[in-house]
Design a protein around this motif. Structure first.
Motif, PDB file in Angstrom:
ATOM      1  N   SER A   1       0.988  -0.963  -0.192  1.00  0.00           N
ATOM      2  CA  SER A   1       0.152  -0.215  -0.231  1.00  0.00           C
ATOM      3  C   SER A   1       0.912   1.161  -0.143  1.00  0.00           C
ATOM      4  CB  SER A   1      -0.836  -0.020   1.263  1.00  0.00           C
ATOM      5  OG  SER A   1      -0.137   0.289   2.591  1.00  0.00           O
ATOM      6  N   GLY A   2       0.330   2.475  -0.284  1.00  0.00           N
ATOM      7  CA  GLY A   2       1.161   3.472  -0.176  1.00  0.00           C
ATOM      8  C   GLY A   2       1.500   3.766   1.356  1.00  0.00           C
ATOM      9  N   MET A   3       0.661   3.591   2.372  1.00  0.00           N
ATOM     10  CA  MET A   3       1.067   3.398   3.689  1.00  0.00           C
ATOM     11  C   MET A   3       2.506   2.502   4.221  1.00  0.00           C
ATOM     12  SD  MET A   3      -0.085   5.989   4.991  1.00  0.00           S
ATOM     13  CE  MET A   3       0.957   5.502   6.613  1.00  0.00           C
TER      14      MET A   3
ATOM     15  N   ILE B   1       5.611   4.239   2.725  1.00  0.00           N
ATOM     16  CA  ILE B   1       5.786   5.579   3.568  1.00  0.00           C
ATOM     17  C   ILE B   1       6.096   4.770   4.749  1.00  0.00           C
ATOM     18  CG2 ILE B   1       4.840   7.360   4.843  1.00  0.00           C
ATOM     19  CD1 ILE B   1       2.959   7.663   2.245  1.00  0.00           C
TER      20      ILE B   1
ATOM     21  N   TYR C   1      -1.359  13.300   4.216  1.00  0.00           N
ATOM     22  CA  TYR C   1      -2.413  12.272   4.169  1.00  0.00           C
ATOM     23  C   TYR C   1      -2.670  11.709   5.705  1.00  0.00           C
ATOM     24  CZ  TYR C   1      -4.569   7.883   2.958  1.00  0.00           C
ATOM     25  OH  TYR C   1      -5.510   6.825   2.876  1.00  0.00           O
TER      26      TYR C   1
ATOM     27  N   THR D   1      -0.548   9.223   7.085  1.00  0.00           N
ATOM     28  CA  THR D   1       0.985   9.608   7.269  1.00  0.00           C
ATOM     29  C   THR D   1       0.849  10.378   8.441  1.00  0.00           C
ATOM     30  OG1 THR D   1       1.062   9.583   4.847  1.00  0.00           O
ATOM     31  CG2 THR D   1       2.794  10.716   6.069  1.00  0.00           C
TER      32      THR D   1
ATOM     33  N   ASN E   1      -2.860  17.571   0.204  1.00  0.00           N
ATOM     34  CA  ASN E   1      -4.357  17.097   0.227  1.00  0.00           C
ATOM     35  C   ASN E   1      -4.916  17.393   1.536  1.00  0.00           C
ATOM     36  OD1 ASN E   1      -6.538  15.338   0.200  1.00  0.00           O
ATOM     37  ND2 ASN E   1      -5.511  13.737   0.571  1.00  0.00           N
TER      38      ASN E   1
ATOM     39  N   ASP F   1       5.962  12.709  -1.252  1.00  0.00           N
ATOM     40  CA  ASP F   1       4.660  11.932  -1.678  1.00  0.00           C
ATOM     41  C   ASP F   1       4.018  12.671  -2.814  1.00  0.00           C
ATOM     42  OD1 ASP F   1       2.093  11.020  -1.708  1.00  0.00           O
ATOM     43  OD2 ASP F   1       1.766  10.635   0.109  1.00  0.00           O
TER      44      ASP F   1
ATOM     45  N   THR G   1       1.929  11.383  -4.731  1.00  0.00           N
ATOM     46  CA  THR G   1       0.569  10.622  -5.337  1.00  0.00           C
ATOM     47  C   THR G   1      -0.328  11.755  -5.760  1.00  0.00           C
ATOM     48  OG1 THR G   1       0.846   9.673  -3.346  1.00  0.00           O
ATOM     49  CG2 THR G   1      -1.311   9.635  -4.173  1.00  0.00           C
ATOM     50  N   LEU G   2      -0.561  12.888  -5.766  1.00  0.00           N
ATOM     51  CA  LEU G   2      -1.603  13.509  -6.243  1.00  0.00           C
ATOM     52  C   LEU G   2      -1.187  14.023  -7.862  1.00  0.00           C
ATOM     53  CD1 LEU G   2      -3.289  13.993  -3.797  1.00  0.00           C
ATOM     54  CD2 LEU G   2      -3.165  16.591  -4.107  1.00  0.00           C
TER      55      LEU G   2
ATOM     56  N   SER H   1       1.142   6.256  -3.257  1.00  0.00           N
ATOM     57  CA  SER H   1      -0.100   5.399  -3.187  1.00  0.00           C
ATOM     58  C   SER H   1      -0.322   4.949  -4.555  1.00  0.00           C
ATOM     59  CB  SER H   1      -1.125   6.115  -2.358  1.00  0.00           C
ATOM     60  OG  SER H   1      -2.189   5.286  -2.605  1.00  0.00           O
TER      61      SER H   1
ATOM     62  N   LYS I   1      -3.901   5.148  -6.370  1.00  0.00           N
ATOM     63  CA  LYS I   1      -4.405   6.361  -6.861  1.00  0.00           C
ATOM     64  C   LYS I   1      -4.255   6.384  -8.248  1.00  0.00           C
ATOM     65  CE  LYS I   1      -5.557   6.770  -2.540  1.00  0.00           C
ATOM     66  NZ  LYS I   1      -4.752   7.897  -1.462  1.00  0.00           N
TER      67      LYS I   1
ATOM     68  N   VAL J   1      -4.773  -1.951  -4.486  1.00  0.00           N
ATOM     69  CA  VAL J   1      -4.057  -1.194  -3.236  1.00  0.00           C
ATOM     70  C   VAL J   1      -2.687  -1.324  -3.403  1.00  0.00           C
ATOM     71  CG1 VAL J   1      -3.762  -0.583  -0.592  1.00  0.00           C
ATOM     72  CG2 VAL J   1      -6.133  -1.164  -1.866  1.00  0.00           C
ATOM     73  N   ALA J   2      -1.885  -0.364  -3.613  1.00  0.00           N
ATOM     74  CA  ALA J   2      -0.204  -0.458  -3.599  1.00  0.00           C
ATOM     75  C   ALA J   2       0.489   0.650  -3.394  1.00  0.00           C
ATOM     76  CB  ALA J   2      -0.133  -0.879  -5.164  1.00  0.00           C
TER      77      ALA J   2
ATOM     78  N   LEU K   1      -8.694   8.674  -4.797  1.00  0.00           N
ATOM     79  CA  LEU K   1      -8.775   9.746  -6.013  1.00  0.00           C
ATOM     80  C   LEU K   1      -7.879   9.136  -6.907  1.00  0.00           C
ATOM     81  CD1 LEU K   1      -5.571  11.349  -5.458  1.00  0.00           C
ATOM     82  CD2 LEU K   1      -6.470  11.380  -3.448  1.00  0.00           C
TER      83      LEU K   1
HETATM   84  C1  LIG Z   1      -4.053   7.322  -0.329  1.00  0.00           C
HETATM   85  C2  LIG Z   1      -2.867   8.016  -0.064  1.00  0.00           C
HETATM   86  C3  LIG Z   1      -1.842   7.587   0.724  1.00  0.00           C
HETATM   87  C4  LIG Z   1      -1.926   6.084   1.292  1.00  0.00           C
HETATM   88  O1  LIG Z   1      -2.079   5.199   0.368  1.00  0.00           O
HETATM   89  P1  LIG Z   1      -2.835   3.565   0.568  1.00  0.00           P
HETATM   90  O2  LIG Z   1      -2.457   3.083  -0.672  1.00  0.00           O
HETATM   91  O3  LIG Z   1      -4.046   3.889   0.860  1.00  0.00           O
HETATM   92  O4  LIG Z   1      -1.947   3.124   1.746  1.00  0.00           O
HETATM   93  C5  LIG Z   1      -0.730   8.170   0.965  1.00  0.00           C
HETATM   94  N1  LIG Z   1      -0.548   9.594   0.637  1.00  0.00           N
HETATM   95  C6  LIG Z   1      -1.440   9.963  -0.382  1.00  0.00           C
HETATM   96  C7  LIG Z   1      -1.193  11.656  -0.825  1.00  0.00           C
HETATM   97  C8  LIG Z   1      -2.647   9.259  -0.645  1.00  0.00           C
HETATM   98  O5  LIG Z   1      -3.584  10.124  -1.156  1.00  0.00           O
END
Ligand SMILES: *Cc1c(COP(=O)(O)O)cnc(C)c1O
Length: 435
Positions: free
Chosen positions: A103-105, A108, A129, A132, A183, A208, A210-211, A230, A233, A242-243, A363
Motif C-alpha cells: 500500500s502507499g502507507m 511510507i 495524508y 501519514t 491534500n 509523496d 501521489t496527487l 500510493s 490512486k 491497493v499498492a 482519488l
Molecule cells: C491514499 C494516499 C496515501 C496512502 O496510500 P494507501 O495506498 O491508501 O496506503 C498516501 N499519500 C497520499 C497523498 C494518498 O492520497
C-alpha cells in the motif's frame, strides 16, 4: 525465465511507448504478449549450489554483481511481476531504482523506518495524508523517533530554523518529508528549496507525489532523494487495487528493500500484475482526467454558488504559482472548492445530489469521486488546525475522472442547483420554529 541481461534498454523512447513491453520478453513465457501472473510463493533452484549463491546475495554476504542479478528465491524477496512493474515505474520518474509495496502507507512507513533511527528526527509539511499524519504524530514518536511539522508552503528559512533547533537538541533530522500539492487544499511546497535545506543538514528529502503523479511532477529532478506513491490512486487508476511505491537511487532503494523483505510489506504478485495493466494507460487516463479537471475547475470558478476553487491550474499570480510552474508539469485532476455561502449542511446537500460523481474517498481513478474533507478524510485533524490549514466546513474535494467533461459539469450544476433559492437552504433546519 531468463532474467536481467535480457532486459531491453529504455534508450530514447518515451515511457508510454515502453509500458506494454519493457522488462519482459514473450519468449520467457510461451510467447505470451502479456506478462503472465507469477502467482507463486517460491521458486525452484537448479541446484543446491545455485541456492547457496542466491542466498549469499540476498543476505549481502557477497558483493552484488550487476551482470548477474540475484535469482528468484521467494516472493517476499523477489517475484517477476514485482520486478517488471518496478522497471516500468522507474521510467516514469526517471529513477534508478524502485520498490513496490502492499500500500502507499506500507511504502511510507517502511521507508521512514529504514531511513530514520531512534533519537533522530523527521521534519514534515502539514497537511499530509491522514495515515501519514497518524504515523508521524503518534506511532513514530511513541517509538522514540522525533517528529516536527511545518506548514505546507513554508519557506526554506523556516524549515532550516527547525533543523537547526533539532541539531542543537541532539536529535538530528534525517528526513524532510512533504506532500505537494497537499491534500485537500492543494498548497504547493517548494521541493528544490527544501531539498537544499535538507542536504545542508545531512538529511534526505522525500516527496509523496501521489496527487500529481509522475506525469505531472518528477520530484527527483528537483533535488528530492525519495519519491513515494500510493499506487492505489493515479498509477493504479481503476480503483481496484491497493499498492505503494518508493523510488530513488539504487543504494537508497536497496536499503529500503531490506526493510521491506524483513517487515514483509511488499506488494503481492496479483496486484503487481494489475498495476502492469494500469501503467499501459497511465498517460491516456491522466491526460484525459487533467483536461477534464481544467474544464470543471474553470466552470466552478464562475458559478455563483461557488466560493474559492483550489486547483493548481487556477492559481493567482504569486509565490504558489511560481512554485507550481517551477516544479510541476501540469495541474493534475484533483481540486477542491468552497461554497460561496453555507457550511457542512450545504456541502452535504451538494455531495448527496451528485449522481454521476460518486461519494467516496480515494482519488485518481477512472471515475470521478467527491468527498467532504472536514468530516471524512481529515476528520481527525482538530477543528482549530483544520481552520489553520484551510479545511473549511463547506470545502468539497473532487477527484476528476475520465467521463465526458460536459456530463461532469451537468452533474455538478444539478447538485449546486439544489441550493437555490438561498432562502430554502436557510429555512430547512428551523422550519417548524421560524414559520
Ligand atoms: C491514499 C494516499 C496515501 C496512502 O496510500 P494507501 O495506498 O491508501 O496506503 C498516501 N499519500 C497520499 C497523498 C494518498 O492520497
Amino acid at each position: 525465465m531468463k532474467r536481467g541481461p535480457k532486459r531491453k534498454k529504455p534508450g530514447l523512447m518515451r515511457p508510454e511507448s515502453l509500458m506494454m513491453s519493457y522488462g519482459y520478453h514473450p519468449e520467457w513465457s510461451e510467447g505470451a504478449i502479456k506478462t503472465p501472473l507469477f502467482q507463486t510463493s517460491t521458486f525452484v533452484f537448479h541446484s543446491a549450489r545455485e541456492g547457496k549463491e542466491f542466498f549469499s546475495q540476498a543476505y549481502g554476504l557477497k558483493e552484488k554483481d550487476p551482470a548477474h542479478p540475484m535469482g528468484l528465491i521467494y516472493s517476499r524477496l523477489n517475484n517477476p511481476n514485482l520486478e517488471i512493474v518496478e522497471d516500468r515505474l522507474n521510467l516514469w520518474d526517471r529513477a534508478e531504482s524502485s520498490a513496490v509495496f502492499a500500500s502507499g502507507m506500507a511504502a511510507i512507513s517502511t521507508s521512514i523506518l529504514a531511513l530514520v533511527g531512534l533519537g533522530e528526527a523527521v521534519v514534515f509539511a502539514r497537511p499530509v495524508y491522514g495515515g501519514t499524519d497518524y504515523l508521524l504524530e503518534h506511532l513514530l514518536p511513541e517509538k522514540g523517533i522525533v517528529t516536527r511539522e511545518f506548514p505546507a508552503g513554508a519557506d526554506a528559512a523556516e524549515v532550516e530554523g527547525i533543523l537547526e533547533q533539532l541539531e542543537e537538541a541532539g536529535t538530528p533530522c534525517r528526513l524532510v518529508f512533504m506532500e505537494t500539492p497537499a491534500n485537500p487544499t492543494l498548497v504547493e511546497t517548494d521541493i528544490e528549496a527544501l531539498a537544499a535545506v535538507a542536504h545542508r543538514h545531512g538529511a534526505l528529502c522525500a516527496v509523496d507525489n501521489t496527487l500529481l503523479g509522475p506525469l505531472y511532477q518528477r520530484p527527483l529532478e528537483h533535488g528530492a532523494d525519495l519519491v513515494l506513491y500510493s499506487a492505489t490512486k493515479n498509477l493504479g487508476g481503476h480503483s481496484d487495487l491497493v499498492a505503494g511505491v518508493a523510488l530513488g537511487s539504487g543504494e537508497l532503494v536497496e536499503s529500503i528493500k531490506l526493510y521491506r523483505t524483513i517487515l514483509g510489506s511488499m506488494l503481492d504478485p496479483h496486484s503487481a500484475w494489475l498495476l502492469l495493466r494500469s501503467l499501459e494507460t497511465a498517460k491516456l487516463r491522466m491526460t484525459c482526467a487533467c483536461k477534464n479537471a481544467q474544464k470543471v475547475a474553470a466552470w466552478l470558478a464562475k458559478h455563483p454558488r461557488v466560493g474559492r476553487v483550489h486547483y493548481p491550474g487556477l492559481l493567482p499570480e504569486g509565490d504558489q504559482k511560481g512554485i507550481h510552474e517551477r516544479q510541476a508539469l501540469g495541474p493534475g485532476a484533483m481540486l477542491a472548492f468552497e461554497l460561496a455561502e453555507g457550511g457542512e449542511q450545504e456541502a452535504f446537500r451538494v455531495i448527496d445530489n451528485t449522481e454521476l460523481i460518486k461519494l467516496a474517498v480515494s482519488l485518481g481513478g477512472t471515475e470521478s469521486l467527491v468527498e467532504h474533507p472536514s468530516s471524512m478524510t481529515h476528520a481527525d485533524v482538530p477543528p482549530d488546525e483544520q481552520a489553520a490549514i484551510g479545511i473549511t466546513a463547506s470545502l468539497i474535494r473532487l477527484s476528476v475522472g475520465i467521463e465526458h467533461p460536459d456530463d461532469l459539469i451537468a452533474d455538478l450544476a444539478a447538485a449546486l442547483d439544489t441550493l437555490e433559492p438561498a432562502a430554502v437552504v436557510e429555512a430547512e433546519p428551523s422550519e417548524e420554529s421560524s414559520t
